[in-house]
Write a protein that holds these residues in place. Structure first.
Motif, PDB file in Angstrom:
ATOM      1  N   GLY A  93       0.973  -1.114   0.224  1.00  0.00           N
ATOM      2  CA  GLY A  93      -0.055  -0.103   0.138  1.00  0.00           C
ATOM      3  C   GLY A  93       0.680   1.457   0.234  1.00  0.00           C
ATOM      4  N   LYS A  94       2.002   1.270   0.353  1.00  0.00           N
ATOM      5  CA  LYS A  94       2.975   2.351   0.661  1.00  0.00           C
ATOM      6  C   LYS A  94       3.257   3.037  -0.825  1.00  0.00           C
ATOM      7  CE  LYS A  94       7.388   3.876   2.130  1.00  0.00           C
ATOM      8  NZ  LYS A  94       8.756   3.580   2.878  1.00  0.00           N
ATOM      9  N   TYR A  95       3.367   2.088  -1.678  1.00  0.00           N
ATOM     10  CA  TYR A  95       3.839   2.387  -3.128  1.00  0.00           C
ATOM     11  C   TYR A  95       2.635   2.303  -4.153  1.00  0.00           C
ATOM     12  CZ  TYR A  95       8.491   2.150  -1.238  1.00  0.00           C
ATOM     13  OH  TYR A  95       9.636   2.304  -0.486  1.00  0.00           O
ATOM     14  N   TYR A  96       1.532   1.555  -4.034  1.00  0.00           N
ATOM     15  CA  TYR A  96       0.718   1.252  -4.899  1.00  0.00           C
ATOM     16  C   TYR A  96      -0.380   2.550  -5.305  1.00  0.00           C
ATOM     17  CZ  TYR A  96      -3.616  -0.640  -7.374  1.00  0.00           C
ATOM     18  OH  TYR A  96      -4.507  -1.140  -8.195  1.00  0.00           O
ATOM     19  N   HIS A  97       0.072   3.021  -6.689  1.00  0.00           N
ATOM     20  CA  HIS A  97      -0.723   4.201  -7.154  1.00  0.00           C
ATOM     21  C   HIS A  97      -0.319   5.211  -6.342  1.00  0.00           C
ATOM     22  CE1 HIS A  97      -4.130   2.126  -9.840  1.00  0.00           C
ATOM     23  NE2 HIS A  97      -2.836   1.828 -10.064  1.00  0.00           N
ATOM     24  N   GLN A  98       0.914   5.483  -6.037  1.00  0.00           N
ATOM     25  CA  GLN A  98       1.409   6.607  -5.040  1.00  0.00           C
ATOM     26  C   GLN A  98       2.362   7.209  -5.689  1.00  0.00           C
ATOM     27  OE1 GLN A  98      -0.090   7.450  -2.158  1.00  0.00           O
ATOM     28  NE2 GLN A  98      -1.799   5.680  -2.559  1.00  0.00           N
ATOM     29  N   ALA A  99       2.603   8.588  -5.517  1.00  0.00           N
ATOM     30  CA  ALA A  99       3.698   9.378  -6.193  1.00  0.00           C
ATOM     31  C   ALA A  99       4.966   8.956  -5.715  1.00  0.00           C
ATOM     32  CB  ALA A  99       3.325  10.748  -5.902  1.00  0.00           C
ATOM     33  N   ILE A 100       5.336   8.236  -4.847  1.00  0.00           N
ATOM     34  CA  ILE A 100       6.695   7.682  -4.310  1.00  0.00           C
ATOM     35  C   ILE A 100       7.129   6.481  -4.953  1.00  0.00           C
ATOM     36  CG2 ILE A 100       6.297   8.940  -2.142  1.00  0.00           C
ATOM     37  CD1 ILE A 100       6.122   6.115  -0.792  1.00  0.00           C
ATOM     38  N   ASP A 101       6.359   5.629  -5.938  1.00  0.00           N
ATOM     39  CA  ASP A 101       6.675   4.523  -6.673  1.00  0.00           C
ATOM     40  C   ASP A 101       7.460   5.231  -7.671  1.00  0.00           C
ATOM     41  OD1 ASP A 101       6.835   2.120  -7.785  1.00  0.00           O
ATOM     42  OD2 ASP A 101       4.892   2.189  -8.527  1.00  0.00           O
ATOM     43  N   ASN A 102       8.828   5.462  -7.304  1.00  0.00           N
ATOM     44  CA  ASN A 102      10.015   5.773  -8.101  1.00  0.00           C
ATOM     45  C   ASN A 102      10.694   4.568  -8.489  1.00  0.00           C
ATOM     46  OD1 ASN A 102       8.818   8.588  -8.372  1.00  0.00           O
ATOM     47  ND2 ASN A 102       9.700   8.733  -6.262  1.00  0.00           N
ATOM     48  N   PRO A 103      11.669   4.924  -9.626  1.00  0.00           N
ATOM     49  CA  PRO A 103      12.629   3.770  -9.725  1.00  0.00           C
ATOM     50  C   PRO A 103      13.637   3.541  -8.554  1.00  0.00           C
ATOM     51  CG  PRO A 103      12.461   4.878 -11.707  1.00  0.00           C
ATOM     52  CD  PRO A 103      11.641   5.512 -10.596  1.00  0.00           C
ATOM     53  N   GLU A 104      14.121   4.766  -7.966  1.00  0.00           N
ATOM     54  CA  GLU A 104      14.836   4.850  -6.761  1.00  0.00           C
ATOM     55  C   GLU A 104      14.665   3.862  -5.758  1.00  0.00           C
ATOM     56  OE1 GLU A 104      15.324   8.600  -9.383  1.00  0.00           O
ATOM     57  OE2 GLU A 104      13.656   7.415  -8.164  1.00  0.00           O
ATOM     58  N   SER A 105      13.384   3.493  -5.638  1.00  0.00           N
ATOM     59  CA  SER A 105      13.049   2.606  -4.574  1.00  0.00           C
ATOM     60  C   SER A 105      13.037   1.110  -4.685  1.00  0.00           C
ATOM     61  CB  SER A 105      11.532   3.216  -4.073  1.00  0.00           C
ATOM     62  OG  SER A 105      10.662   2.784  -5.115  1.00  0.00           O
ATOM     63  N   LEU A 106      13.455   0.981  -6.040  1.00  0.00           N
ATOM     64  CA  LEU A 106      13.357  -0.591  -6.413  1.00  0.00           C
ATOM     65  C   LEU A 106      14.807  -1.478  -5.856  1.00  0.00           C
ATOM     66  CD1 LEU A 106      11.902  -0.162 -10.018  1.00  0.00           C
ATOM     67  CD2 LEU A 106      10.562  -1.091  -7.829  1.00  0.00           C
ATOM     68  N   ASP A 107      14.688  -2.620  -5.758  1.00  0.00           N
ATOM     69  CA  ASP A 107      15.579  -3.415  -5.696  1.00  0.00           C
ATOM     70  C   ASP A 107      15.891  -4.262  -7.019  1.00  0.00           C
ATOM     71  OD1 ASP A 107      17.176  -5.744  -5.366  1.00  0.00           O
ATOM     72  OD2 ASP A 107      16.219  -6.400  -3.607  1.00  0.00           O
ATOM     73  N   PHE A 108      16.911  -3.797  -7.742  1.00  0.00           N
ATOM     74  CA  PHE A 108      16.969  -3.901  -9.167  1.00  0.00           C
ATOM     75  C   PHE A 108      17.628  -5.242  -9.216  1.00  0.00           C
ATOM     76  CE2 PHE A 108      16.377   0.582 -10.189  1.00  0.00           C
ATOM     77  CZ  PHE A 108      15.278   0.380 -11.300  1.00  0.00           C
ATOM     78  N   THR A 109      18.408  -5.798  -8.427  1.00  0.00           N
ATOM     79  CA  THR A 109      18.766  -7.316  -8.265  1.00  0.00           C
ATOM     80  C   THR A 109      17.681  -8.224  -8.358  1.00  0.00           C
ATOM     81  OG1 THR A 109      20.858  -6.636  -7.462  1.00  0.00           O
ATOM     82  CG2 THR A 109      20.152  -8.995  -7.319  1.00  0.00           C
ATOM     83  N   TYR A 110      16.728  -7.851  -7.579  1.00  0.00           N
ATOM     84  CA  TYR A 110      15.374  -8.673  -7.707  1.00  0.00           C
ATOM     85  C   TYR A 110      14.731  -8.242  -9.091  1.00  0.00           C
ATOM     86  CZ  TYR A 110      10.726 -10.163  -6.748  1.00  0.00           C
ATOM     87  OH  TYR A 110       9.407 -10.942  -6.908  1.00  0.00           O
TER      88      TYR A 110
END
Length: 518
Positions: A461-478
């Motif tokens: 819920g923290k990220y779903y359809h929220q403005a903070i869902d940015n690439p910087e917050s991703l685990d790119f290895t996953y």
């Protein structure tokens, strides 16, 4: 480096070492398991790089694309980016128009803005927009007069329509239909009622809403811009259409003969726009099986920026970047296209980037009515979509147990150190909420391959359809491993000897039997 990343590197090194050792041993010493490890490690899926995955994601979920809202410039920029990746990789354009080949399956849209005001006078009561009224369609108008109750109002045989002239009258219909259960079915029934009432010359349609989906959620949904595929224009003024909150049958008097009302509405302004699915074909290598297709699908749109998104935001960040939903799935599509072109499977693959999922599955529904390859020759759709992840040890597959390719999907995930979690968050009804359902409705087995989650918890819920869902917050290895597993699953399904089939008794099995003739 995180512990999970270190373990992933060690596993990769160990598998590579096993592969080299296996190649240096005589064939008679190689066990079947070792042979399989050698074969898998030679596939181009192993060469999918974290850096490329991150680069694709950072572009698609960048501020410059303004949330990729369907019908907006940022959505077209994303579509062009995907098309040029297909071109660079050598995919065959899937669309033929006027003897020209193209990657774009173009869709004309009607964009309907929300009403700003509406009231209905009913006896001593005044019903208000949002609280008791939702404006579904129509221009600014005032309608007064006696109402005519027509039952469900879905066909000429319904109560009220049979043998009666409603031209110039205000029609009242019961909400939904005897068979409508899901929101999609209810909306489809509502549109059918409006069409029939308009054809019969009614001046307005009032629908009595008393369905399972809470009124507050429905009202919120229609308090933002809606999009539909443009229908052929007949130059008629749109019929005024409202829903009335009839919970507990509180406005049952609207069914009574002789009841009069006065309805005032600002209407819903209508504008026109366009969008497109992006589609390319990888031809299979088997002389017979290449005539069958596996579809790989993912939606590339998101909800946009600012008020158009219909979601609260902070003044400092009004762009809904949609890194998780669904840049991740789109990148999995691009990486799969790349590796399947490098080493083509036996069956052909249609790589299909879909538009308009966030505004009502517009792109997949359109494809369902205008397929680019015959549905009878389409054996499977492996869709990728998701709200986010809260577990980087798994992928989650909605429909895994129903759609006949469980072994291939689990094998692919395991090859890249991931487990599979089946049917996450069952209370959400997720199978029927993503683009896969547009294929399932035609009879095609169609699960959704999602980033790892088991429940819709705070991390989702923290990220779903929220403005903070940015690439910087991703685990790119996953994300890299997710893309590798998706691509390998696609390969295994495309190389299967037999076609996957729905589980016996599944609600979409009848459509499959009608489509495939088994």
């Amino acid at each position: 480096m995180q512990t999970s990343s270190i373990l992933h590197v060690l596993v990769t090194i160990a598998l590579t070492a096993t592969s080299v050792q296996a190649q240096n041993r005589p064939v008679k010493d190689v066990s079947s398991a070792a042979k399989k490890a050698v074969t898998v490690s030679k596939l181009p899926e192993w060469a999918i790089s974290r850096a490329e995955v991150e680069a694709h994601t950072r572009f698609l979920a960048s501020d410059e694309l303004q949330g990729r809202r369907t019908g907006e410039p940022g959505n077209w920029t994303a579509a062009r980016y995907i098309a040029e990746q297909f071109r660079q990789l050598g995919l065959k354009p899937a669309v033929t128009t006027d003897s020209q080949q193209d990657y774009f399956q173009r869709i004309n849209l009607e964009k309907v803005k929300p009403a700003t005001s509406a009231t209905m006078l009913l006896g001593k009561d005044t019903l208000q927009l949002g609280k008791q009224l939702i404006v579904m369609a129509g221009n600014a108008t005032t309608s007064s007069g006696e109402v005519v109750y027509v039952g469900y109002g879905l066909n000429d045989g319904d109560e009220g329509y049979k043998g009666r002239d409603v031209k110039g009258r205000i029609v009242v219909a019961q909400g939904g239909s005897p068979d409508a259960k899901s929101p999609r079915e209810i909306f489809n029934a509502s549109a059918a009622k409006r069409k029939l009432a308009g054809e019969k010359g009614a001046t307005a349609l009032i629908e009595l809403y008393n369905e399972a989906t809470p009124w507050g959620l429905v009202s919120q949904y229609f308090n933002r811009e809606q999009m539909t595929v443009s229908a052929p224009s007949d130059d008629k003024t749109p019929l005024t259409h409202v829903w009335v909150n009839n919970a507990n049958n509180q406005y049952k008097q609207l069914k009574e003969a002789g009841q009069t009302i006065t309805l005032r509405t600002s209407g819903r302004p209508l504008t026109f726009s366009s969008t497109a699915n992006v589609a390319g074909i990888i031809e299979g290598t088997d002389p017979v099986l290449k005539n069958e297709y596996v579809i790989l699908s993912a939606h590339f749109d998101h909800i946009g920026a600012g008020r158009q998104a219909g979601t609260p935001y902070q003044p400092g960040d009004s762009i809904f970047n949609g890194a998780r939903d669904n840049a991740i799935g789109t990148v999995a599509l691009l990486e799969s296209a790349k590796v399947l072109m490098q080493q083509r499977p036996k069956r052909s693959v249609l790589v299909l980037a879909l538009t308009g999922e966030e505004v009502g599955l517009v792109g997949s529904r359109y494809y369902g009515e205008h397929p680019l390859v015959p549905f009878k020759q389409t054996i499977f759709d492996l869709n990728s979509d998701g709200a986010g992840y809260n577990d980087t040890t798994i992928v989650s597959v909605i429909g895994l147990e129903r759609t006949g390719a469980k072994t291939e999907i689990e094998t692919a995930a395991k090859a890249f150190g991931l487990s599979v979690f089946a049917e996450p968050a069952p209370e959400q009804g997720l199978f029927d909420r993503s683009d896969n359902v547009s294929f399932a409705a035609k009879g095609i087995p169609a699960p959704t391959f999602s980033a790892g989650f088991k429940t819709f918890d705070q991390a989702i819920g923290k990220y779903y359809h929220q403005a903070i869902d940015n690439p910087e917050s991703l685990d790119f290895t996953y994300v890299q491993r997710f893309c590798q597993a998706y691509a390998y699953a696609a390969r295994l399904i495309a190389d299967r000897v037999t076609r996957p089939q729905w589980s016996a008794g599944d609600k979409y099995e009848a459509a499959a039997k009608a489509l495939y003739g088994y």
